[in-house]
Write a protein that holds these residues in place. Structure first.
Motif, PDB file in Angstrom:
ATOM      1  N   MET A  63     -11.543   6.209  -8.981  1.00  9.01           N
ATOM      2  CA  MET A  63     -11.044   7.468  -8.413  1.00  9.01           C
ATOM      3  C   MET A  63     -10.188   7.150  -7.192  1.00  9.01           C
ATOM      4  N   TYR A  64      -9.017   7.757  -7.137  1.00  8.15           N
ATOM      5  CA  TYR A  64      -8.148   7.530  -5.985  1.00  8.15           C
ATOM      6  C   TYR A  64      -7.513   8.844  -5.579  1.00  8.15           C
ATOM      7  N   PHE A  65      -7.753   9.269  -4.329  1.00  8.31           N
ATOM      8  CA  PHE A  65      -7.261  10.553  -3.832  1.00  8.31           C
ATOM      9  C   PHE A  65      -5.884  10.421  -3.178  1.00  8.31           C
ATOM     10  N   GLY A  66      -5.564   9.219  -2.693  1.00  9.63           N
ATOM     11  CA  GLY A  66      -4.314   9.040  -1.981  1.00  9.63           C
ATOM     12  C   GLY A  66      -3.165   8.720  -2.913  1.00  9.63           C
ATOM     13  N   GLY A  67      -1.957   8.576  -2.370  1.00 12.01           N
ATOM     14  CA  GLY A  67      -0.806   8.158  -3.140  1.00 12.01           C
ATOM     15  C   GLY A  67      -0.678   6.656  -3.051  1.00 12.01           C
ATOM     16  N   ARG A  68       0.328   6.199  -2.322  1.00 10.74           N
ATOM     17  CA  ARG A  68       0.539   4.770  -2.163  1.00 10.74           C
ATOM     18  C   ARG A  68       0.084   4.273  -0.792  1.00 10.74           C
ATOM     19  N   GLU A  69      -0.633   5.112  -0.076  1.00 14.03           N
ATOM     20  CA  GLU A  69      -1.107   4.757   1.257  1.00 14.03           C
ATOM     21  C   GLU A  69      -2.637   4.753   1.289  1.00 14.03           C
ATOM     22  N   PRO A  70      -3.240   3.980   2.190  1.00 14.90           N
ATOM     23  CA  PRO A  70      -4.691   4.014   2.344  1.00 14.90           C
ATOM     24  C   PRO A  70      -5.160   5.415   2.739  1.00 14.90           C
ATOM     25  N   LEU A  71      -6.383   5.736   2.368  1.00 15.32           N
ATOM     26  CA  LEU A  71      -6.926   7.058   2.667  1.00 15.32           C
ATOM     27  C   LEU A  71      -8.374   6.932   3.127  1.00 15.32           C
ATOM     28  N   TYR A  76     -15.330   8.715   1.604  1.00 17.72           N
ATOM     29  CA  TYR A  76     -14.484   7.856   0.767  1.00 17.72           C
ATOM     30  C   TYR A  76     -13.475   7.114   1.641  1.00 17.72           C
ATOM     31  N   VAL A  77     -13.259   5.844   1.316  1.00 20.30           N
ATOM     32  CA  VAL A  77     -12.149   5.098   1.895  1.00 20.30           C
ATOM     33  C   VAL A  77     -11.555   4.250   0.777  1.00 20.30           C
ATOM     34  N   GLY A  78     -10.237   4.325   0.615  1.00 18.56           N
ATOM     35  CA  GLY A  78      -9.607   3.609  -0.486  1.00 18.56           C
ATOM     36  C   GLY A  78      -8.234   3.085  -0.122  1.00 18.56           C
ATOM     37  N   VAL A  79      -7.876   1.970  -0.743  1.00 20.81           N
ATOM     38  CA  VAL A  79      -6.540   1.394  -0.555  1.00 20.81           C
ATOM     39  C   VAL A  79      -5.959   1.090  -1.934  1.00 20.81           C
ATOM     40  N   PRO A  80      -4.648   1.255  -2.095  1.00 18.91           N
ATOM     41  CA  PRO A  80      -4.027   0.952  -3.384  1.00 18.91           C
ATOM     42  C   PRO A  80      -3.919  -0.552  -3.615  1.00 18.91           C
ATOM     43  N   VAL A  81      -3.868  -0.919  -4.891  1.00 22.81           N
ATOM     44  CA  VAL A  81      -3.650  -2.312  -5.293  1.00 22.81           C
ATOM     45  C   VAL A  81      -2.326  -2.366  -6.045  1.00 22.81           C
ATOM     46  N   PHE A  82      -1.456  -3.285  -5.652  1.00 20.63           N
ATOM     47  CA  PHE A  82      -0.116  -3.345  -6.227  1.00 20.63           C
ATOM     48  C   PHE A  82       0.129  -4.657  -6.965  1.00 20.63           C
ATOM     49  N   TYR A  83       0.984  -4.556  -7.999  1.00 16.49           N
ATOM     50  CA  TYR A  83       1.573  -5.765  -8.562  1.00 16.49           C
ATOM     51  C   TYR A  83       2.622  -6.289  -7.570  1.00 16.49           C
ATOM     52  N   GLN A  84       3.071  -7.514  -7.773  1.00  6.67           N
ATOM     53  CA  GLN A  84       4.077  -8.078  -6.881  1.00  6.67           C
ATOM     54  C   GLN A  84       5.406  -7.349  -6.983  1.00  6.67           C
ATOM     55  N   ASN A  85       5.676  -6.701  -8.120  1.00  9.90           N
ATOM     56  CA  ASN A  85       6.938  -5.972  -8.266  1.00  9.90           C
ATOM     57  C   ASN A  85       6.899  -4.588  -7.626  1.00  9.90           C
ATOM     58  N   GLY A  86       5.779  -4.237  -6.988  1.00  5.57           N
ATOM     59  CA  GLY A  86       5.675  -2.964  -6.289  1.00  5.57           C
ATOM     60  C   GLY A  86       5.009  -1.861  -7.076  1.00  5.57           C
ATOM     61  N   GLU A  87       4.805  -2.071  -8.379  1.00  8.11           N
ATOM     62  CA  GLU A  87       4.122  -1.057  -9.177  1.00  8.11           C
ATOM     63  C   GLU A  87       2.646  -1.012  -8.788  1.00  8.11           C
ATOM     64  N   MET A  88       2.085   0.188  -8.857  1.00  6.86           N
ATOM     65  CA  MET A  88       0.688   0.354  -8.459  1.00  6.86           C
ATOM     66  C   MET A  88      -0.232   0.042  -9.631  1.00  6.86           C
ATOM     67  N   GLY A 126      -3.860   0.064  -9.303  1.00  4.74           N
ATOM     68  CA  GLY A 126      -5.049   0.915  -9.235  1.00  4.74           C
ATOM     69  C   GLY A 126      -5.493   1.058  -7.789  1.00  4.74           C
ATOM     70  N   THR A 127      -6.794   1.129  -7.599  1.00 12.37           N
ATOM     71  CA  THR A 127      -7.302   1.324  -6.246  1.00 12.37           C
ATOM     72  C   THR A 127      -8.565   0.512  -6.024  1.00 12.37           C
ATOM     73  N   LEU A 128      -8.780   0.170  -4.768  1.00 13.49           N
ATOM     74  CA  LEU A 128     -10.007  -0.470  -4.333  1.00 13.49           C
ATOM     75  C   LEU A 128     -10.624   0.449  -3.292  1.00 13.49           C
ATOM     76  N   CYS A 129     -11.844   0.900  -3.533  1.00 10.66           N
ATOM     77  CA  CYS A 129     -12.406   1.919  -2.642  1.00 10.66           C
ATOM     78  C   CYS A 129     -13.883   1.689  -2.378  1.00 10.66           C
ATOM     79  N   ALA A 130     -14.348   2.338  -1.326  1.00 14.89           N
ATOM     80  CA  ALA A 130     -15.771   2.371  -0.981  1.00 14.89           C
ATOM     81  C   ALA A 130     -16.175   3.845  -0.894  1.00 14.89           C
ATOM     82  N   ILE A 131     -17.322   4.171  -1.475  1.00 15.17           N
ATOM     83  CA  ILE A 131     -17.786   5.558  -1.553  1.00 15.17           C
ATOM     84  C   ILE A 131     -19.226   5.637  -1.079  1.00 15.17           C
ATOM     85  N   ASP A 132     -19.528   6.701  -0.352  1.00 17.85           N
ATOM     86  CA  ASP A 132     -20.899   6.966   0.073  1.00 17.85           C
ATOM     87  C   ASP A 132     -21.279   8.348  -0.436  1.00 17.85           C
TER      88      ASP A 132
END
Length: 237
Positions: free
Chosen positions: A1-9, A34-46, A48-54
């Motif tokens: 689950m990812y609530f943000g766009g391309r920025e950490p949330l 919730y705290v999450g950060v996006p994960v990118f390929y080297q070409n800039g495409e997103m 998925g996300t890496l997040c921590a949830i309580d």
């Protein structure tokens, strides 16, 4: 689950944050913070996300974001390594090495080997840069035409499409004819090239070693090539 766009949330209380307070999924999934950060390929495409949830409101801070970003960068590196193993660097089709892995899990199915006719003349006339453009375009066409997602660049101007499981012989021939038609039409290409393809198809009805399969489908392809350009030959193991 990812609530943000391309920025950490960072959301310390989902019931109060404007992005999540009206979302039923946060209650259903028992997400209190919730705290999450996006994960990118080297070409800039997103990727998925890496997040921590309580399950309860929490006290995540910018420090938690920085920690996740470090893991995200490490994860991106691992993704790229895996991508390099699985994908051909030019066409971004699956690689021959990945075909080895996939064949270990195929008990039956069909294999289609596509070899380009006239490709050497393209390299001789225009150089390898244009030849590379042709190979990239062929990869795009094969992916768009194939009902199977398993399209591989075997090497040079040879491509493999793997169709695991039971397949209909008639539909397979029709699919091959569509590919032949597509790969013989280059009117809108950036250079005047004359290319077609020869296709060998092999039906596997039992577990088969990769080398045995490649020899069989290669023989079928050469029998197609012997009939002339823009032809196919169907065989079985």
């Amino acid at each position: 689950m990812y609530f943000g766009g391309r920025e950490p949330l960072l959301i310390n209380d989902t019931s109060k944050h404007p992005l999540t307070r009206d979302l039923s999924i946060t209650k259903q999934a028992n997400i209190g913070s919730y705290v999450g950060v996006p994960v990118f390929y080297q070409n800039g495409e997103m990727f998925g996300t890496l997040c921590a949830i309580d399950s309860a409101p929490s006290h995540f801070t910018e420090k938690d974001i920085h920690i996740l970003e470090r893991f995200s960068n490490l994860f991106s590196y691992v993704i790229e390594l895996e991508k390099q193993v699985q994908l051909d660097s030019l066409t971004e089709l699956y690689s021959r090495r990945y075909l080895v892995d996939r064949m270990e899990n195929v008990d039956k199915g069909m294999v289609m080997l596509i070899d380009l006719d006239g490709f050497k003349e393209v390299n001789d006339t225009y150089g390898h840069d244009v030849g590379d453009l042709v190979l990239i375009e062929v990869g795009h066409r094969l992916k768009s035409l194939s009902s199977s997602k398993l399209v591989f660049r075997l090497g040079g101007d040879e491509f493999i499409i793997l169709f695991p499981g039971e397949q209909d012989d008639f539909l397979m021939r029709e699919n091959a004819r569509l590919i032949l038609n597509s790969l013989s039409t280059w009117d809108n290409f950036s250079h005047a090239v004359s290319i077609s393809a020869s296709i060998g198809i092999v039906k596997m009805e039992h577990p088969t070693k990769l080398n045995d399969m490649l020899k069989k489908v290669d023989n079928a392809m050469y029998r197609a090539k012997g009939k002339g350009k823009n032809c196919l030959h169907f065989d079985s193991m």
